[in-house]
Design an enzyme around this catalytic site. Sequence first.
Site, PDB file in Angstrom:
ATOM      1  CG  HIS A  74      -0.534   0.433   2.473  1.00 24.38           C
ATOM      2  ND1 HIS A  74      -0.234  -0.440   3.493  1.00 24.38           N
ATOM      3  CD2 HIS A  74      -0.306   1.665   2.973  1.00 24.38           C
ATOM      4  CE1 HIS A  74       0.158   0.248   4.554  1.00 24.38           C
ATOM      5  NE2 HIS A  74       0.127   1.529   4.260  1.00 24.38           N
ATOM      6  CG  ASP A 121       0.035  -3.834   2.805  1.00 26.93           C
ATOM      7  OD1 ASP A 121       0.493  -3.366   1.747  1.00 26.93           O
ATOM      8  OD2 ASP A 121      -0.249  -3.147   3.806  1.00 26.93           O
ATOM      9  CD  GLN A 211      -2.561   6.182  10.613  1.00 25.91           C
ATOM     10  OE1 GLN A 211      -2.538   6.676  11.721  1.00 25.91           O
ATOM     11  NE2 GLN A 211      -3.109   5.002  10.357  1.00 25.91           N
ATOM     12  N   GLY A 212       2.483   6.326   8.731  1.00 21.50           N
ATOM     13  CA  GLY A 212       3.855   6.680   8.373  1.00 21.50           C
ATOM     14  C   GLY A 212       4.838   5.576   8.741  1.00 21.50           C
ATOM     15  CG  ASP A 213       5.433   4.023  12.460  1.00 20.26           C
ATOM     16  OD1 ASP A 213       6.526   4.608  12.279  1.00 20.26           O
ATOM     17  OD2 ASP A 213       4.708   4.220  13.455  1.00 20.26           O
ATOM     18  CB  SER A 214       2.597   1.829   6.329  1.00 19.78           C
ATOM     19  OG  SER A 214       1.364   1.714   6.953  1.00 19.78           O
TER      20      SER A 214
END
Length: 262
Positions: A74, A121, A211-214
């Site tokens: 993603h 993912d 969010q942003g650690d993905s």
Amino acid sequence: MRDKPRIGRLLAVVCLLAGMIAAAVPASADVRIVGGTKASTDDYPFVVYLASTDGFQFCGGTLASSIKVVTAAHCVKGQTAGEISVVAGRDDKKSKTEGVEVPVKGVWTHPKYTDALAGHDVAVLTLAKPITRYSPLPIATSNDHSAYEQDTMATILGWGRTASGGQTSQYLLKADVPIVSDSSCSDSFTKYNSNWMVCAGYPQGGIDGCQGDSGGPMVAHGRLLGISSWGEGCGLPNKPGVYTRVMAYYTELMQQIKTPLP
Ligand code: ARG
């Protein structure tokens, strides 16, 4: 935000649920990853971040070889290689000198990937030139079942938000979280699928990716066990982080990682 519309759209779509809840739940002051502490790429040389052409950090990743980076699908779906660069060895996103920034020349996303909640993912980036100063991390193999046992402590790393709905971190952060049993994670999320996902976090919440650690690593026993994928808010009680179960993709990942240099 300076982020590109495409990245904004990606995050908006993938993190829609998480974002809505993050907005609805007031972030407490001490949540920082959320609940993390500062870490150094000296100790975790394999952790990298993905940046857009204007330098905006939008995801994390893991060096799996000198030219391959494992991340979340993603994070990169719909982007071309030229839009992504990989930054290694830079604890401080604002540093202009620390570490190296390398362009990406190839993007592989799992062929079955549609969206994070449906699984698969996982993506592998091929670097335009090798990174040799920072050592890669081996991925979990098909024999690593025991590493995924409930309560195994795993380390998560990233430059993502330090609170639900808050700002991303300027510095690399880390946190230790226990792996959650499949039955408990199924109770937390109807979309949880133990074939290709794994959850980690505390029942009381407080420590989690955000969010942003993905795309970034979940590590235990010196192996990449998970890839930060999704959640609901960040650090909420009984809402652990959901990670791609790397072991489930061992064969496909090795095919990608082992791809010889042209
Ligand atoms: N989808 C998020 C991202 O794009 C990652 C969310 C992880 N959330 C969590 N609560 N562990 O960065």
